[in-house]
Design a protein around this motif. Structure first.
Motif, PDB file in Angstrom:
ATOM      1  N   ASP A 176       0.827  -1.213   0.000  1.00 17.57           N
ATOM      2  CA  ASP A 176       0.000   0.000   0.000  1.00 17.57           C
ATOM      3  C   ASP A 176       0.859   1.260   0.000  1.00 17.57           C
ATOM      4  O   ASP A 176       0.438   2.306  -0.518  1.00 17.57           O
ATOM      5  N   ALA A 177       2.060   1.164   0.565  1.00 20.56           N
ATOM      6  CA  ALA A 177       2.959   2.327   0.648  1.00 20.56           C
ATOM      7  C   ALA A 177       3.738   2.563  -0.641  1.00 20.56           C
ATOM      8  O   ALA A 177       4.473   3.541  -0.747  1.00 20.56           O
ATOM      9  N   GLY A 178       3.593   1.637  -1.608  1.00 16.09           N
ATOM     10  CA  GLY A 178       4.232   1.860  -2.901  1.00 16.09           C
ATOM     11  C   GLY A 178       5.219   0.817  -3.357  1.00 16.09           C
ATOM     12  O   GLY A 178       5.817   0.968  -4.422  1.00 16.09           O
ATOM     13  N   ALA A 179       5.413  -0.247  -2.594  1.00 16.23           N
ATOM     14  CA  ALA A 179       6.316  -1.313  -3.029  1.00 16.23           C
ATOM     15  C   ALA A 179       5.709  -2.043  -4.219  1.00 16.23           C
ATOM     16  O   ALA A 179       4.519  -2.380  -4.209  1.00 16.23           O
ATOM     17  N   ASP A 180       6.524  -2.292  -5.237  1.00 15.32           N
ATOM     18  CA  ASP A 180       6.068  -2.988  -6.435  1.00 15.32           C
ATOM     19  C   ASP A 180       6.132  -4.503  -6.282  1.00 15.32           C
ATOM     20  O   ASP A 180       5.420  -5.239  -6.966  1.00 15.32           O
ATOM     21  N   VAL A 197       1.884 -15.202  -1.046  1.00 10.97           N
ATOM     22  CA  VAL A 197       1.464 -14.902  -2.414  1.00 10.97           C
ATOM     23  C   VAL A 197       0.004 -14.472  -2.440  1.00 10.97           C
ATOM     24  O   VAL A 197      -0.367 -13.479  -3.086  1.00 10.97           O
ATOM     25  N   ARG A 198      -0.853 -15.207  -1.738  1.00  9.96           N
ATOM     26  CA  ARG A 198      -2.285 -14.869  -1.700  1.00  9.96           C
ATOM     27  C   ARG A 198      -2.510 -13.499  -1.071  1.00  9.96           C
ATOM     28  O   ARG A 198      -3.341 -12.715  -1.542  1.00  9.96           O
ATOM     29  N   ALA A 199      -1.765 -13.226  -0.020  1.00  5.89           N
ATOM     30  CA  ALA A 199      -2.018 -12.008   0.754  1.00  5.89           C
ATOM     31  C   ALA A 199      -1.711 -10.735  -0.019  1.00  5.89           C
ATOM     32  O   ALA A 199      -2.398  -9.726   0.158  1.00  5.89           O
ATOM     33  N   VAL A 200      -0.700 -10.761  -0.863  1.00  2.26           N
ATOM     34  CA  VAL A 200      -0.278  -9.526  -1.547  1.00  2.26           C
ATOM     35  C   VAL A 200      -0.696  -9.499  -3.017  1.00  2.26           C
ATOM     36  O   VAL A 200      -0.390  -8.541  -3.727  1.00  2.26           O
ATOM     37  N   HIS A 201      -1.386 -10.540  -3.465  1.00  3.94           N
ATOM     38  CA  HIS A 201      -1.859 -10.578  -4.855  1.00  3.94           C
ATOM     39  C   HIS A 201      -2.612  -9.299  -5.195  1.00  3.94           C
ATOM     40  O   HIS A 201      -3.398  -8.806  -4.367  1.00  3.94           O
ATOM     41  N   PRO A 202      -2.399  -8.690  -6.368  1.00  5.23           N
ATOM     42  CA  PRO A 202      -1.654  -9.200  -7.526  1.00  5.23           C
ATOM     43  C   PRO A 202      -0.187  -8.771  -7.586  1.00  5.23           C
ATOM     44  O   PRO A 202       0.451  -8.981  -8.614  1.00  5.23           O
ATOM     45  N   LYS A 203       0.326  -8.174  -6.516  1.00  2.03           N
ATOM     46  CA  LYS A 203       1.743  -7.784  -6.535  1.00  2.03           C
ATOM     47  C   LYS A 203       2.621  -9.039  -6.570  1.00  2.03           C
ATOM     48  O   LYS A 203       2.298 -10.058  -5.957  1.00  2.03           O
ATOM     49  N   PRO A 204       3.746  -8.990  -7.277  1.00  2.00           N
ATOM     50  CA  PRO A 204       4.646 -10.143  -7.347  1.00  2.00           C
ATOM     51  C   PRO A 204       5.404 -10.359  -6.043  1.00  2.00           C
ATOM     52  O   PRO A 204       5.645  -9.416  -5.283  1.00  2.00           O
ATOM     53  N   VAL A 205       5.767 -11.621  -5.814  1.00  2.00           N
ATOM     54  CA  VAL A 205       6.506 -12.005  -4.608  1.00  2.00           C
ATOM     55  C   VAL A 205       7.876 -12.554  -4.997  1.00  2.00           C
ATOM     56  O   VAL A 205       7.994 -13.352  -5.927  1.00  2.00           O
TER      57      VAL A 205
END
Length: 271
Positions: A176-180, A197-205
């Protein structure tokens, strides 16, 4: 046609859009060139691996050391380079931002910011402070429209706070703070990996693999987008060096040299 920094950054972002790729960690210019020769698509620096090349322990290198190292890596290869930028080499968000702005000028395609303090009594920055540091890094990257990809790291599993709920909460906040891209070094089990992976989807891990365990194929199935290996290639190289040197010192024999890479092959690769 020469590969520009802009090209490298665009390529790096594209790699994060689908599939899973390994981003190995060279520790000097020679190892970076070797990894490019082997066909990897991107590279990442390693704070530990680099530190050992200059006779220092991990987390004991200076900002100037790292900026010089990153500049050399980026100039040596046509691949995108992601910087292990530790904790930004500062505590205060505004100083993190200033240092990130300098890192961007080295030509890196991405960089990561950790939330560990280096203080055993308080191993992680307070949540709000850690978030502010990610926001500051984001602002510094965006100030000149560099396109550098920002990875937010939660170090809980590496500093004795192996609480998956805490780690996931922080990674979501960093997103939310801007990490890609999000990264929790130290998670190992398929269940832990899948949960992140589920928690931050759709951001890549990004997944750290510094030990035998989950394969690239298995990580792909779990939804991991990027796999890095930290200082493990450096440790492997040091393992060979130490075994050969100990054999000479303790036995007066040279059998370990039978496992060494032929000099002719190395010269051919670097020619």
């Amino acid at each position: 046609m020469p590969v520009t920094t802009k090209d490298k950054r665009a390529t790096f972002r594209k790699l994060h859009e689908s599939g899973c790729f390994v981003i190995p960690n060279p520790y000097d210019v020679g190892s970076a060139k070797a990894l490019q020769h082997m066909g990897f698509k991107a590279l990442a620096s390693t704070s530990a691996g680099f530190a050992w090349t200059i006779g220092k322990a991990d987390n004991r290198v200076t900002l100037e050391d790292v900026l010089t190292h990153l500049t050399a890596l980026c100039a040596a290869v046509d691949l995108p380079v992601n910087a292990d930028f530790e904790g930004g080499f500062a505590h205060e968000p505004e100083k993190v931002a200033a240092n990130v702005a300098r890192a961007v000028k080295t030509g890196v395609a991405g960089l990561s910011i950790e939330d560990s303090t280096g203080d055993a009594a308080r191993p992680l920055y307070e949540r709000s402070e850690a978030i502010a540091r990610i926001k500051a890094a984001r602002g510094a990257i965006d100030a000149d429209n560099s396109g550098v990809l920002l990875t937010g790291r939660c170090e809980g599993f590496l500093v004795g706070r192996a609480d998956l709920d805490l780690v996931i909460d922080r990674l979501k906040a960093y997103s939310d703070a801007g990490a890609d891209c999000l990264y929790a070094p130290g998670i190992r089990t398929p269940e832990q990996i899948a949960a992140v992976v589920r928690a931050v989807h759709p951001k890549p891990v990004n997944l750290l693999q510094g030990w035998p365990g989950v394969s690239v194929a298995e990580a792909t199935e779990l939804g991991v987008r990027r796999i890095s290996i930290g200082g493990s290639l450096a440790r492997a190289a040091w393992g060979g060096f130490m075994r050969a040197a100990r054999e000479i010192a303790e036995k007066g024999t040279f059998n370990e040299f039978g496992h060494a890479q032929p000099g002719g092959e190395l010269n051919k690769m670097f020619s």
